[in-house]
Scaffold this active site. Structure first.
Site, PDB file in Angstrom:
ATOM      1  CG  HIS A 190      39.790 -32.632  -5.197  1.00 53.17           C
ATOM      2  ND1 HIS A 190      40.746 -31.706  -4.890  1.00 53.17           N
ATOM      3  CD2 HIS A 190      38.613 -31.957  -5.159  1.00 53.17           C
ATOM      4  CE1 HIS A 190      40.177 -30.527  -4.682  1.00 53.17           C
ATOM      5  NE2 HIS A 190      38.886 -30.663  -4.838  1.00 53.17           N
ATOM      6  CB  CYS A 498      25.114 -26.965   6.860  1.00 51.56           C
ATOM      7  SG  CYS A 498      25.637 -26.253   8.430  1.00 51.56           S
TER       8      CYS A 498
END
EC number: 2.7.3.9
Length: 572
Positions: A190, A498
């Site tokens: 984050h 992915c």
């Protein structure tokens, strides 16, 4: 000039004085002998939690005002973590045993962070930083200190730290903070996401940077190349500023590639989609104008719960993501738990090698009630968008047919009128070799390179002793990818990817040339991927890829692509 290498997580260049951030120490052990009544301990812990929530709400407001709503939602997730039933229950158990709140918080949050950090998936690993951020904030209040935020910086600096918490990053003032360098971290942490949102250049994972830089020393950051510059002389400084001007021009060019549609110079279209782990990730991906979702990891729904999540809880999460996709395909992977991903409410059997054991589809086929609950939630959500259901860890046709049988059974129970696509992860070499057969029974393949590389080279990428074998550009791996794509073509199905390799710049022209149709990656990588693809000629990439398949090792492939990029004036 001395150059130190790390992981570039936010592009851009900067040059300024170092601002050294020291990690707070709380002397937790001294509280081992502190005695409080249970009522006192409860009051102290409740007070710390209330102050932490108030802090996070204020930080969220600052973040929304200074960055954007999506970045602010990170702190909604932090508040949810503080209210997580599993964490609160563990803390209550500690207090019931007369453990001091400081020891209880340190124990519970450290253990939770360790659990996440030991997971194979980087996305989950980097959630450990969020847990430790909360630990640090709570311990500060419990020990009478003030959380170490960086809002008071009023001169041009580059932050140098062991790590930056998401809350510290959110309160950085980009007017003064020109970049940051840390010893640990990764692209999907984050703090890295915040840096990109603020457009502050950042490099993480630089070993020992805090011991090699003095407070006030001039340092440079190159976020795209992942380099820190130390001990710069006047000539170095002039050159750094020159490169900074070129970098700013490059960043402006990147912003031209915001359209969903991604097409090569000769008209070959591919999909660039996002990998997400929850509803809030989708909100961030939409900011990057994602063309759907190539991987929605559903594990967090289970890991953030105190019990197996019910059908309605799952349905609401899947529905929310499908609605935000506005008709683009959303591929949702069924539960991929086990190995390093554990659940607090379920005890996995002891295994000598859990990564090759009872996990993912193997577990859900065994626990059919759990599997059917998820399948019902997925099929109900299909009414709200274009749904793709994807089974992980498929090794044999028998497994796939068994899973399809359960899916068809649930579908019939719901009326049999749902529209959806079905695919499987290709992450086991046996599945690659059976691609021709497996493609008869699905609508698409998605290559999970993170596990495929590990299983192909028999090397745990988290094991530093063998991490050198983690080679995405190795011709052997490229051949496995090519076999998968060709196996899909036998029955006219498309293949996507992915794994992290899908967003790796040097891999993109090779994957394109091998015939990959969908590139799914972290949202922050999409602009660069679109730019690279838009500058490529599909026919030339086919020739390049076939040449790469004939080479001897990963180094030769890397040199081949670098030469190709240089010839086409593509800078990465």
């Amino acid at each position: 000039m001395k150059k130190l290498s790390g992981i570039g997580v936010s592009d851009g260049m900067a040059l300024a004085k170092a601002f050294l951030v020291k990690t707070p120490e709380f002397a937790v052990n001294k509280y081992l002998k502190h005695q409080l009544t249970k009522a006192q301990a409860k009051r102290l812990l409740d007070s710390a939690f209330k102050k932490a929530v108030k802090d996070l709400e204020e930080i969220k407001e600052i973040t929304v005002n200074n960055i954007n709503t999506e970045a602010g939602m990170i702190f909604d997730a932090h508040i949810q973590m503080l209210n997580d039933p599993t964490i609160t229950e563990q803390l209550e158990q500690q207090l019931a045993q007369n453990v001091h709140p400081v020891i209880a918080v340190d124990t519970v949050f450290s253990q939770t962070a360790t659990m996440f950090s030991q997971m194979q998936d980087k996305y989950f690993q980097e959630r450990a930083a969020d847990i430790l951020d909360l630990r640090q904030r709570l311990l500060a209040y419990l020990t009478g200190q003030k959380p170490h935020d960086l809002v008071k910086i009023k001169s041009d600096v580059i932050i140098v730290a062991h790590d930056l918490t998401p809350s510290q990053t959110a309160t950085l003032n980009k007017k003064y903070v020109k970049g940051f360098l840390t010893e640990i971290g990764g692209r999907t942490s984050h703090a890295a996401i915040m840096a990109r949102s603020l457009e502050i250049p950042a490099v993480v994972g630089i070993k020992g940077i805090t011991t090699k830089v003095k407070d006030g020393q001039i340092v440079g950051v190159d976020g795209r190349k992942g380099i820190a510059g130390l001990d710069l002389n006047s000539k170095d400084t002039t050159e750094w500023k020159k490169q900074k001007a070129l970098e700013e021009k490059y960043q402006q060019e990147l912003k031209q590639y915001t359209n969903k549609e991604t097409v090569t110079l000769d008209g070959h279209a591919v999909v660039v989609a996002a990998n997400i782990g929850n509803v809030k990730d989708m909100e961030l991906a939409c900011q990057y104008n994602t063309n759907g979702v190539g991987l929605f990891r559903t594990e967090f729904l289970y890991m953030n719960s105190q019990e197996w999540p019910d059908e309605e809880t799952q349905y609401q999460a899947y529905k929310a993501v499908l609605e935000q996709a506005h008709g683009d395909l959303v591929i949702i992977r069924t539960l991929d738990i086990g190995g390093d991903k554990k659940l607090n409410y379920y005890e996995f059997p002891h295994e000598d090698n859990p990564f090759l054991g009872y996990r993912a589809l193997r577990l859900t086929l065994d626990k059919q009630d759990i599997f059917k609950t998820q399948l019902r939630a997925l099929l109900r959500a299909a009414d709200h968008g274009q749904l793709g259901i994807m089974f992980p860890m498929v090794a044999t046709l028998d497994e796939l047919l068994q899973a399809k049988q359960l899916l068809n059974q649930v579908h019939q129970e719901l009326g049999g009128n749902k529209q959806f696509k079905l695919g499987i992860m290709i992450e086991i070499p046996a599945a690659v070799l059976a691609a021709n057969t497996l493609s008869h029974h699905v609508d698409f393949f998605s290559i999970g390179t993170n596990d495929l590389i590990q299983y192909s080279f028999a090397a745990d990428r988290m094991n530093k002793n063998v991490s050198y074998l983690y080679q995405p550009l190795n011709p052997a791996l490229l051949k496995l990818i090519y076999l998968t794509i060709e196996g899909g073509k036998v029955n006219d199905i498309w293949t996507g990817m992915c794994g992290e390799m899908a967003g790796e710049p040097l891999a993109i022209p090779l994957l394109l040339g091998l015939g990959l149709k969908e590139f799914s990656m972290s949202a922050s990588s999409m602009f660069k991927a679109r730019m690279i693809i838009a500058k490529l000629n599909y026919t030339e990439c086919q020739t390049l890829a076939q040449k790469a398949l004939t080479l001897a090792n990963a180094k030769e492939v890397e040199k081949l692509v670098e030469k190709f990029f240089k010839k086409k004036d593509i800078f990465i």
